[in-house]
Design an enzyme around this catalytic site. Sequence first.
Site, PDB file in Angstrom:
ATOM      1  N   THR A  53      23.490  49.768  38.035  1.00  0.00           N
ATOM      2  CA  THR A  53      22.882  48.468  37.743  1.00  0.00           C
ATOM      3  C   THR A  53      22.126  47.934  38.955  1.00  0.00           C
ATOM      4  OG1 THR A  53      23.479  46.150  37.416  1.00  0.00           O
ATOM      5  CG2 THR A  53      25.170  47.534  38.336  1.00  0.00           C
ATOM      6  N   ASP A  54      21.156  47.063  38.692  1.00  0.00           N
ATOM      7  CA  ASP A  54      20.451  46.397  39.801  1.00  0.00           C
ATOM      8  C   ASP A  54      21.335  45.349  40.480  1.00  0.00           C
ATOM      9  OD1 ASP A  54      20.477  44.478  37.794  1.00  0.00           O
ATOM     10  OD2 ASP A  54      18.357  43.950  37.984  1.00  0.00           O
ATOM     11  N   GLU A  55      22.479  45.026  39.851  1.00  0.00           N
ATOM     12  CA  GLU A  55      23.328  43.966  40.425  1.00  0.00           C
ATOM     13  C   GLU A  55      23.950  44.386  41.761  1.00  0.00           C
ATOM     14  OE1 GLU A  55      25.787  41.862  37.550  1.00  0.00           O
ATOM     15  OE2 GLU A  55      24.375  42.315  35.942  1.00  0.00           O
ATOM     16  N   TYR A 109      32.412  42.919  39.385  1.00  0.00           N
ATOM     17  CA  TYR A 109      31.706  43.968  38.631  1.00  0.00           C
ATOM     18  C   TYR A 109      30.694  44.677  39.528  1.00  0.00           C
ATOM     19  CZ  TYR A 109      27.990  46.026  35.761  1.00  0.00           C
ATOM     20  OH  TYR A 109      27.039  46.873  35.245  1.00  0.00           O
ATOM     21  N   LYS A 120      30.539  48.582  40.921  1.00  0.00           N
ATOM     22  CA  LYS A 120      29.428  49.507  40.663  1.00  0.00           C
ATOM     23  C   LYS A 120      28.819  49.987  41.981  1.00  0.00           C
ATOM     24  CE  LYS A 120      27.862  50.704  37.276  1.00  0.00           C
ATOM     25  NZ  LYS A 120      28.185  51.822  36.326  1.00  0.00           N
TER      26      LYS A 120
HETATM   27  P1  NAD Z   1      29.590  48.876  27.447  1.00  0.00           P
HETATM   28  O1  NAD Z   1      30.712  48.019  27.948  1.00  0.00           O
HETATM   29  O2  NAD Z   1      28.904  48.503  26.179  1.00  0.00           O
HETATM   30  O3  NAD Z   1      30.092  50.383  27.275  1.00  0.00           O
HETATM   31  C1  NAD Z   1      30.951  51.000  28.204  1.00  0.00           C
HETATM   32  C2  NAD Z   1      31.660  52.143  27.491  1.00  0.00           C
HETATM   33  O4  NAD Z   1      32.538  52.769  28.440  1.00  0.00           O
HETATM   34  C3  NAD Z   1      32.528  51.692  26.310  1.00  0.00           C
HETATM   35  O5  NAD Z   1      32.267  52.494  25.179  1.00  0.00           O
HETATM   36  C4  NAD Z   1      33.951  51.899  26.808  1.00  0.00           C
HETATM   37  O6  NAD Z   1      34.877  52.246  25.773  1.00  0.00           O
HETATM   38  C5  NAD Z   1      33.767  53.041  27.806  1.00  0.00           C
HETATM   39  N1  NAD Z   1      34.841  53.051  28.798  1.00  0.00           N
HETATM   40  C6  NAD Z   1      35.324  52.000  29.511  1.00  0.00           C
HETATM   41  N2  NAD Z   1      36.338  52.401  30.281  1.00  0.00           N
HETATM   42  C7  NAD Z   1      36.479  53.749  30.092  1.00  0.00           C
HETATM   43  C8  NAD Z   1      37.360  54.733  30.614  1.00  0.00           C
HETATM   44  N3  NAD Z   1      38.307  54.403  31.504  1.00  0.00           N
HETATM   45  N4  NAD Z   1      37.229  56.017  30.198  1.00  0.00           N
HETATM   46  C9  NAD Z   1      36.281  56.352  29.270  1.00  0.00           C
HETATM   47  N5  NAD Z   1      35.437  55.450  28.731  1.00  0.00           N
HETATM   48  C10 NAD Z   1      35.532  54.171  29.138  1.00  0.00           C
HETATM   49  O7  NAD Z   1      28.564  48.954  28.660  1.00  0.00           O
HETATM   50  P2  NAD Z   1      26.990  49.180  28.664  1.00  0.00           P
HETATM   51  O8  NAD Z   1      26.318  47.862  28.698  1.00  0.00           O
HETATM   52  O9  NAD Z   1      26.622  50.166  27.630  1.00  0.00           O
HETATM   53  O10 NAD Z   1      26.809  49.842  30.101  1.00  0.00           O
HETATM   54  C11 NAD Z   1      26.877  51.259  30.275  1.00  0.00           C
HETATM   55  C12 NAD Z   1      26.632  51.591  31.729  1.00  0.00           C
HETATM   56  O11 NAD Z   1      25.342  51.113  32.118  1.00  0.00           O
HETATM   57  C13 NAD Z   1      27.627  50.953  32.689  1.00  0.00           C
HETATM   58  O12 NAD Z   1      27.917  51.890  33.697  1.00  0.00           O
HETATM   59  C14 NAD Z   1      26.887  49.744  33.249  1.00  0.00           C
HETATM   60  O13 NAD Z   1      27.342  49.440  34.539  1.00  0.00           O
HETATM   61  C15 NAD Z   1      25.461  50.273  33.264  1.00  0.00           C
HETATM   62  N6  NAD Z   1      24.407  49.241  33.143  1.00  0.00           N
HETATM   63  C16 NAD Z   1      24.468  48.297  32.151  1.00  0.00           C
HETATM   64  C17 NAD Z   1      23.434  47.355  32.038  1.00  0.00           C
HETATM   65  C18 NAD Z   1      23.446  46.319  30.946  1.00  0.00           C
HETATM   66  O14 NAD Z   1      22.574  45.422  30.947  1.00  0.00           O
HETATM   67  N7  NAD Z   1      24.325  46.370  29.972  1.00  0.00           N
HETATM   68  C19 NAD Z   1      22.362  47.377  32.940  1.00  0.00           C
HETATM   69  C20 NAD Z   1      22.336  48.381  33.936  1.00  0.00           C
HETATM   70  C21 NAD Z   1      23.361  49.302  34.017  1.00  0.00           C
HETATM   71  P1  TYD Z   2      25.163  38.390  30.940  1.00  0.00           P
HETATM   72  O1  TYD Z   2      24.621  38.808  29.622  1.00  0.00           O
HETATM   73  O2  TYD Z   2      26.639  38.197  31.079  1.00  0.00           O
HETATM   74  O3  TYD Z   2      24.615  39.452  32.005  1.00  0.00           O
HETATM   75  P2  TYD Z   2      24.722  39.435  33.644  1.00  0.00           P
HETATM   76  O4  TYD Z   2      25.649  38.391  34.077  1.00  0.00           O
HETATM   77  O5  TYD Z   2      25.251  40.801  33.933  1.00  0.00           O
HETATM   78  O6  TYD Z   2      23.328  39.218  34.118  1.00  0.00           O
HETATM   79  O7  TYD Z   2      24.472  37.016  31.348  1.00  0.00           O
HETATM   80  C1  TYD Z   2      23.072  36.881  31.465  1.00  0.00           C
HETATM   81  C2  TYD Z   2      22.797  35.501  32.024  1.00  0.00           C
HETATM   82  O8  TYD Z   2      23.206  34.517  31.060  1.00  0.00           O
HETATM   83  C3  TYD Z   2      23.588  35.187  33.274  1.00  0.00           C
HETATM   84  O9  TYD Z   2      22.788  34.405  34.154  1.00  0.00           O
HETATM   85  C4  TYD Z   2      24.768  34.366  32.784  1.00  0.00           C
HETATM   86  C5  TYD Z   2      24.176  33.614  31.596  1.00  0.00           C
HETATM   87  N1  TYD Z   2      25.148  33.299  30.509  1.00  0.00           N
HETATM   88  C6  TYD Z   2      25.277  31.992  30.051  1.00  0.00           C
HETATM   89  O10 TYD Z   2      24.584  31.052  30.522  1.00  0.00           O
HETATM   90  N2  TYD Z   2      26.164  31.741  29.050  1.00  0.00           N
HETATM   91  C7  TYD Z   2      26.939  32.724  28.506  1.00  0.00           C
HETATM   92  O11 TYD Z   2      27.755  32.426  27.599  1.00  0.00           O
HETATM   93  C8  TYD Z   2      26.784  34.063  28.979  1.00  0.00           C
HETATM   94  C9  TYD Z   2      27.617  35.193  28.419  1.00  0.00           C
HETATM   95  C10 TYD Z   2      25.873  34.306  29.984  1.00  0.00           C
END
Ligand code: NAD
Ligand code: TYD
Length: 350
Positions: free
Chosen positions: A132-134, A158, A162
């Site tokens: 992630t970019d975070e 989180y 990461k």
């Molecule tokens: P998600 O929470 O929807 O999915 C995560 C999956 O991992 C789930 O299916 C969960 O069951 C599985 N999991 C969790 N713990 C596990 C374990 N111990 N063993 C096996 N499986 C396990 O998350 P996502 O949003 O799809 O993110 C996927 C990846 O991409 C993550 O690594 C996250 O850090 C990264 N990412 C997410 C975003 C975003 O905006 N969602 C952006 C950049 C990077």
């Molecule tokens: P989120 O989807 O949790 O992603 P991230 O924190 O990883 O960027 O949140 C996106 C933005 O929205 C973040 O600035 C937090 C804000 N947010 C709210 O204002 N209310 C909410 O209920 C949630 C879940 C997020």
Amino acid sequence: MRKTILITGGAGFIGSHLVRRLVKQYSQYHIVNLDVLNYAGNLQNLVEVESFDNYTFVKGDITDLPFIRSLFEKYNFDHVIHLAAESHVDRSIKDPLIFIKTNVLGTATLLQVAKESWDNDYDGKLFYHVSTDEVYGSLALDQGIFTESTPYDPKSPYSASKASSDHLVRAWAHTYGMPIVISNCSNNYGPFQFPEKLIPLFINNIIHRRNLPVYGQGLNVRDWLYVEDHASAIDLILHKGIQGETYNIGGHNEWSNIKLIELMCDMTDEKLERPVGSSRNLICFVEDRAGHDLRYAIDASKIEKDLGWKPSLQFEEGLSKTIDWYLMNTDWLDQVTSGEYLEYYDKMYT
Ligand code: NAD
Ligand code: TYD
């Protein structure tokens, strides 16, 4: 011989898009999807590919060393694409230790078993870590954008977990010569995202006329990318990325939360044939998230220039498609919020 690829976390949001894409596009690969099926993992996301003969689902935990060893022995993986993680910042604030266990120990376990299994013969092997970019921390409103050389400065449990996992991947590359690649992507949105993240949570709340809890003043900025564009970038990096490199992925698409929420309200009103603007009345400002990162913004010029990637969708188009999907899939939303599917799969796979 056909390649065997382990995808971890393939039943989650991004993982399920990636699994569907790779299974359908590459019949020459055997895709093994390993997922523990936590609250965010849902096999219903994968119905479309479950009967493909180049696809196998395995339920299991990436932190379970003996199990991961047995899996590598059984399948002899050529590549690992590692997405499994605890992924929600709010949960990491309430319960950080599971983030450390899954994201840090889980990544180290996979790296160590991949190293043992590949036994210094890294020809044709790759460990691809999806991040992630975070990890780069938080930007001021006028502070430029994250590049691949921005120093790591994670601020939530989180993002710190990461960042730790990224460091571990680079350490295995540096110390043991493991062939790796890392990508760091901005906020994703789209179908199948668990409705705890901002966009699906608020669409669901608008549908049910529930409050829309905006943290602080709603002035935090996120840089949004449609999930299928993330999957296309991963596909490209898998095939064309240079080993050892890091690629930032993002759509140059910054929105303050409040502007985005107003747009979601108005678009959803229009689709539900409600008076446009009426759902804005659901907006309420609540206590800010602890340590809330102000702004993320990603410079994706490296992947654009070096690999020729660019996002396929404009944001308004992607958001409209996303709202349509949730409106068409209220059963999915109801099931994942009721926990019914978890009971069902617990019975099937345990
Ligand atoms: P998600 O929470 O929807 O999915 C995560 C999956 O991992 C789930 O299916 C969960 O069951 C599985 N999991 C969790 N713990 C596990 C374990 N111990 N063993 C096996 N499986 C396990 O998350 P996502 O949003 O799809 O993110 C996927 C990846 O991409 C993550 O690594 C996250 O850090 C990264 N990412 C997410 C975003 C975003 O905006 N969602 C952006 C950049 C990077
Ligand atoms: P989120 O989807 O949790 O992603 P991230 O924190 O990883 O960027 O949140 C996106 C933005 O929205 C973040 O600035 C937090 C804000 N947010 C709210 O204002 N209310 C909410 O209920 C949630 C879940 C997020």
